[in-house]
Design a protein around this motif. Sequence first.
Motif, PDB file in Angstrom:
ATOM      1  N   HIS A 143       0.861  -1.186   0.000  1.00  0.00           N
ATOM      2  CA  HIS A 143       0.000   0.000   0.000  1.00  0.00           C
ATOM      3  C   HIS A 143       0.900   1.239   0.000  1.00  0.00           C
ATOM      4  CE1 HIS A 143      -2.974   2.925   1.226  1.00  0.00           C
ATOM      5  NE2 HIS A 143      -3.918   2.015   1.010  1.00  0.00           N
ATOM      6  N   PRO A 144       0.701   2.153  -0.952  1.00  0.00           N
ATOM      7  CA  PRO A 144       1.612   3.296  -1.057  1.00  0.00           C
ATOM      8  C   PRO A 144       1.564   4.247   0.134  1.00  0.00           C
ATOM      9  CG  PRO A 144      -0.247   3.539  -2.563  1.00  0.00           C
ATOM     10  CD  PRO A 144      -0.336   2.175  -1.963  1.00  0.00           C
ATOM     11  N   LEU A 149       1.717  -4.521   3.182  1.00  0.00           N
ATOM     12  CA  LEU A 149       1.037  -5.312   2.167  1.00  0.00           C
ATOM     13  C   LEU A 149      -0.474  -5.133   2.323  1.00  0.00           C
ATOM     14  CD1 LEU A 149       1.221  -7.392  -0.139  1.00  0.00           C
ATOM     15  CD2 LEU A 149       1.067  -9.178   1.616  1.00  0.00           C
ATOM     16  N   ALA A 150      -1.150  -4.936   1.209  1.00  0.00           N
ATOM     17  CA  ALA A 150      -2.602  -4.810   1.192  1.00  0.00           C
ATOM     18  C   ALA A 150      -3.153  -5.641   0.039  1.00  0.00           C
ATOM     19  CB  ALA A 150      -3.018  -3.352   1.039  1.00  0.00           C
ATOM     20  N   CYS A 151      -4.361  -6.137   0.223  1.00  0.00           N
ATOM     21  CA  CYS A 151      -5.038  -6.869  -0.839  1.00  0.00           C
ATOM     22  C   CYS A 151      -6.432  -6.273  -1.012  1.00  0.00           C
ATOM     23  CB  CYS A 151      -5.173  -8.351  -0.497  1.00  0.00           C
ATOM     24  SG  CYS A 151      -3.615  -9.257  -0.480  1.00  0.00           S
ATOM     25  N   GLY A 152      -6.856  -6.202  -2.247  1.00  0.00           N
ATOM     26  CA  GLY A 152      -8.203  -5.748  -2.564  1.00  0.00           C
ATOM     27  C   GLY A 152      -8.866  -6.780  -3.446  1.00  0.00           C
ATOM     28  N   ALA A 153     -10.175  -6.924  -3.282  1.00  0.00           N
ATOM     29  CA  ALA A 153     -10.902  -7.918  -4.066  1.00  0.00           C
ATOM     30  C   ALA A 153     -12.336  -7.472  -4.290  1.00  0.00           C
ATOM     31  CB  ALA A 153     -10.892  -9.271  -3.358  1.00  0.00           C
ATOM     32  N   ASN A 154     -12.902  -7.998  -5.362  1.00  0.00           N
ATOM     33  CA  ASN A 154     -14.321  -7.855  -5.645  1.00  0.00           C
ATOM     34  C   ASN A 154     -14.876  -9.255  -5.851  1.00  0.00           C
ATOM     35  OD1 ASN A 154     -12.966  -5.274  -7.035  1.00  0.00           O
ATOM     36  ND2 ASN A 154     -14.945  -4.753  -6.188  1.00  0.00           N
ATOM     37  N   ALA A 155     -16.077  -9.478  -5.313  1.00  0.00           N
ATOM     38  CA  ALA A 155     -16.713 -10.792  -5.450  1.00  0.00           C
ATOM     39  C   ALA A 155     -18.216 -10.599  -5.549  1.00  0.00           C
ATOM     40  CB  ALA A 155     -16.364 -11.682  -4.261  1.00  0.00           C
ATOM     41  N   THR A 156     -18.873 -11.567  -6.155  1.00  0.00           N
ATOM     42  CA  THR A 156     -20.317 -11.458  -6.368  1.00  0.00           C
ATOM     43  C   THR A 156     -20.984 -12.831  -6.247  1.00  0.00           C
ATOM     44  OG1 THR A 156     -22.001 -10.551  -7.856  1.00  0.00           O
ATOM     45  CG2 THR A 156     -20.142 -11.672  -8.875  1.00  0.00           C
TER      46      THR A 156
END
Length: 188
Positions: A143-144, A149-156
Amino acid sequence: MKKILALLIAAGVSLSAAAAPENFSSDANHTFARFEYSHFGYSTQQSRFNNTSAKIVLDRAGKSGSVEAVIDAKSVDTGSKLFDGHIQGEDFLDTAKYPTITYKSTKFNFNGDTLASIDGNLTIKGVTKPVTLTVTHLQCMDHPMMKKLACGANATATIKRTEFNAGKYAPYVGDDVTLTFAVEAIKD
């Protein structure tokens, strides 16, 4: 021989460290659950819950993980205070009796190195049903701003609200509800 053994031990330690599961906590400002449904066929209504939190364990090298998410059902935001109250009533979410919605994973499914879906159990109004989330996006990087460390996600996923005792006005108000999750999480 001792040098080779020392190198193998060092390599084994570094390989196991790279494959270690990593723990993440969701960023409250960038994590939301949304839902949409057909309103008498006139339009697709879209709403969200303003308070959603998640604890995530991700082992990308081991292709496994877990997620536990909690949605504050009282934080429903339809864009109308009157309708927010209606959705929180007994006919729909009954937030006085069931203030939270939960999702607990049972398995992460990978397609090669890509997280493709998550199997788990969704609980709404005290009713628990298996629900598979299709992961449409996952990005992990430093993450700047946080320098972690960062994680991003999209789910449906799509559920039937009648299966969760929230079926008033079905089928006129659509029984199919599409759930969409946007999650950003920072490594603990």
